[in-house]
Design a protein around this motif. Structure first.
Motif, short mmCIF file in Angstrom:
data_model
loop_
_atom_site.label_atom_id
_atom_site.label_comp_id
_atom_site.label_asym_id
_atom_site.label_seq_id
_atom_site.Cartn_x
_atom_site.Cartn_y
_atom_site.Cartn_z
N HIS A 266 0.82 -1.20 0.00
CA HIS A 266 0.00 0.00 0.00
C HIS A 266 0.87 1.26 0.00
N HIS B 147 -5.12 4.95 4.95
CA HIS B 147 -6.02 4.97 3.78
C HIS B 147 -6.81 6.27 3.69
N CYS C 161 -8.54 9.39 2.62
CA CYS C 161 -8.90 9.62 1.22
C CYS C 161 -7.84 10.44 0.47
C1 HEM Z 1 -16.44 13.14 -2.38
C2 HEM Z 1 -16.35 12.49 -1.32
C3 HEM Z 1 -15.39 11.39 -0.98
C4 HEM Z 1 -15.50 10.65 0.14
C5 HEM Z 1 -16.58 10.77 1.22
C6 HEM Z 1 -14.39 9.72 0.14
C7 HEM Z 1 -14.15 8.81 1.14
C8 HEM Z 1 -13.08 7.94 1.18
C9 HEM Z 1 -12.82 7.00 2.23
C10 HEM Z 1 -13.73 6.80 3.44
C11 HEM Z 1 -11.67 6.34 1.94
C12 HEM Z 1 -10.92 5.36 2.82
C13 HEM Z 1 -11.21 3.92 2.69
C14 HEM Z 1 -10.49 3.11 3.73
O1 HEM Z 1 -10.33 3.56 4.89
O2 HEM Z 1 -10.08 2.00 3.40
C15 HEM Z 1 -11.19 6.86 0.69
C16 HEM Z 1 -10.07 6.43 0.05
C17 HEM Z 1 -9.68 6.88 -1.17
N1 HEM Z 1 -10.25 7.92 -1.91
FE1 HEM Z 1 -11.86 8.99 -1.40
N2 HEM Z 1 -13.63 9.92 -0.99
C18 HEM Z 1 -14.20 10.94 -1.71
C19 HEM Z 1 -13.73 11.46 -2.89
C20 HEM Z 1 -12.61 11.05 -3.55
C21 HEM Z 1 -12.09 11.62 -4.77
C22 HEM Z 1 -12.69 12.82 -5.50
C23 HEM Z 1 -10.99 10.89 -5.12
C24 HEM Z 1 -10.05 11.04 -6.30
C25 HEM Z 1 -10.35 11.49 -7.44
C26 HEM Z 1 -10.79 9.87 -4.09
C27 HEM Z 1 -9.76 8.95 -4.07
C28 HEM Z 1 -9.54 8.04 -3.07
C29 HEM Z 1 -8.48 7.05 -3.12
C30 HEM Z 1 -7.47 6.86 -4.22
C31 HEM Z 1 -8.57 6.32 -1.92
C32 HEM Z 1 -7.69 5.16 -1.48
C33 HEM Z 1 -6.61 5.67 -0.58
C34 HEM Z 1 -5.76 4.56 0.01
O3 HEM Z 1 -6.19 3.41 0.03
O4 HEM Z 1 -4.67 4.88 0.47
N3 HEM Z 1 -11.79 10.00 -3.17
N4 HEM Z 1 -12.07 7.85 0.24
#
Ligand code: HEM
Length: 412
Positions: A99, A358, A360
């Motif tokens: 990761h 992780h 976001c």
């Molecule tokens: C709009 C509201 C959004 C919410 C509420 C949200 C929420 C989250 C959450 C809860 C996780 C964590 C999952 C975990 O703990 O395993 C996450 C991971 C992630 N999000 Fe978002 N997200 C949003 C928008 C976005 C956008 C716009 C992008 C990119 C264009 C994005 C890219 C990612 C990526 C790549 C991860 C994985 C990170 C990792 O595993 O290290 N998210 N998101």
């Protein structure tokens, strides 16, 4: 599987819970905050302190491959092989050290310069979408605004040619729906799996082709930035389509749902809406409160790597644990008057974007999209209100991980 006498049952999929889950979360938090759901076959955490600790707990894994396979039931795993091939490189499903490596590379697509260039893309897209409805006196926030907004923005950020954008959106939606499936009772899992698998093959082919092209002729788009980073590190380009799809997918439905939840929260609380209209500088704290009050990602799953105890309950290795981010955001032990929507709330350490490794990756983009979208909406459509003649429809596809609306009619 643990068995408990007189165990309480909580139906997260009951129509009233899908329409408003917070009263149910409240009951679970006070009666059985570390609950084993027999019918779904997993644990559910609803207290802030348990959810936050779990997000930082190295004994819990993010590798959910077994979960995707389990939910297929009798369906042959071969039906999902393209999908599984690309989830095998998705950082959200990985633990360290893999990761750490994938995330470090993916971050190269989020440079300060890139982020600044996205501002005008978001502004222009929001204006273009509102131009189309401005004279109609009403719109469906979902189909007219919150679906197309990230749907136009992300492909532009990735430099996907216009002719491929519509397909890309369809494929991304088909893929993302399988993530929300665990535990859903009335779900057509076979159809979802087949669609997700077909879409995974199609989207991988398209991104692979674009990666090849950008390696020869790099631009300033996300695929170019990531291709350069991969080249510099000497990593295997084969995994790059998965990294791109992960970012694209993660940013699509989450944003669509969050925009609809935001409009719903503001229109349901006219005093807060007025406050924001009077003082637009409150937009940043309003965005944080929306993420706390009604996040679009209410749950995320982890798998126990070893036997462990949470809140006095013994959880055996291999168990699936649903971390209630949405429930944690309404925990009175953490937030004063959690059911009150207060756009000036401070501090506001919500878990809408998760916490820990992780956290976001797209949070900066998500905040920017919501800020620009809401500011533009309130400026251009100052008389925005619910449409009294049409019913809002909470999402049916949201099986646990995603929460939003299928339709949200408004007037202006
Ligand atoms: C709009 C509201 C959004 C919410 C509420 C949200 C929420 C989250 C959450 C809860 C996780 C964590 C999952 C975990 O703990 O395993 C996450 C991971 C992630 N999000 Fe978002 N997200 C949003 C928008 C976005 C956008 C716009 C992008 C990119 C264009 C994005 C890219 C990612 C990526 C790549 C991860 C994985 C990170 C990792 O595993 O290290 N998210 N998101």
């Amino acid at each position: 599987m643990p068995a408990f006498a007189n165990q309480q049952t909580y139906d997260l999929f009951a129509p009233e819970a899908l329409a408003n889950s917070y009263p149910l979360y409240k009951r679970m938090r006070s009666e059985d905050p570390v609950h084993y759901c027999e019918s779904a076959g997993y644990w559910i955490l609803t207290r802030y302190r348990d959810v936050e600790a779990a997000l930082h707990d190295e004994r819990l894994s993010s590798d959910r491959t077994a979960l995707y396979i389990n939910q297929l039931g009798s369906l042959d795993v071969k039906e999902l092989q393209n999908f599984l091939a690309f989830t095998s490189n998705m950082m959200v499903d990985k633990d360290p050290p893999e990761h750490t490596r994938l995330r470090k590379l993916a971050k190269q697509g989020f440079t300060t310069r890139a982020i600044e260039s996205w501002r005008s893309i978001i502004e222009n897209t929001t204006d273009r979408l509102l131009d189309q409805v401005q004279n109609h006196g009403g719109m469906d926030v979902v189909s007219d605004l919150s679906v197309p907004l990230p749907g136009f923005i992300l492909p532009e950020i990735f430099g996907v040619p216009e002719t491929d954008r519509v397909h890309l959106l369809e494929w991304a939606m088909d893929i993302v729906k399988i993530f929300g499936a665990p535990g859903g009772s009335n779900i057509e899992i076979e159809e979802l799996a087949r669609k997700a698998d077909k879409a995974a093959a199609q989207v991988s082919a398209l991104i692979r082709q674009l990666v090849e092209q950008r390696r020869r002729q790099p631009g300033t788009d996300m695929i170019s930035l990531l291709s350069v980073a991969y080249q510099e590190q000497g990593f295997n380009f084969e995994e790059l389509p998965s990294v791109c799809i992960q970012i694209l997918n993660a940013g699509m439905l989450t944003t669509t749902d969050l925009i609809a939840n935001a409009v719903n929260a503001l229109l349901s609380h006219p005093d807060q809406l007025q406050k924001l209209k009077k003082n637009p500088t409150l937009i940043n704290s309003a965005v944080e409160e929306i993420l706390r009050f009604d996040t679009s990602v209410p749950f995320f799953f982890r798998i126990a790597k070893q036997d462990l105890t949470i809140g006095g309950k013994e959880i055996v290795a291999g168990s699936v644990i649903a971390l209630g981010l949405g429930a944690a955001n309404h925990d009175p032990e953490k937030f004063e008057e959690p059911e009150v929507f207060d756009i000036t709330r401070t501090p506001n350490e919500h878990l809408g974007f998760s916490s820990g490794i992780h956290f976001c990756l797209g949070a900066v983009l998500a905040r920017m999209e919501l800020t620009i979208c809401l500011t533009t909406l309130l400026r251009r459509l100052p008389n925005l209100s619910f449409d009294p003649d049409q019913q809002a429809i909470p999402t049916k596809h949201s099986i646990l991980i995603f929460k939003g609306f299928d339709s949200l009619p408004v007037k202006f």
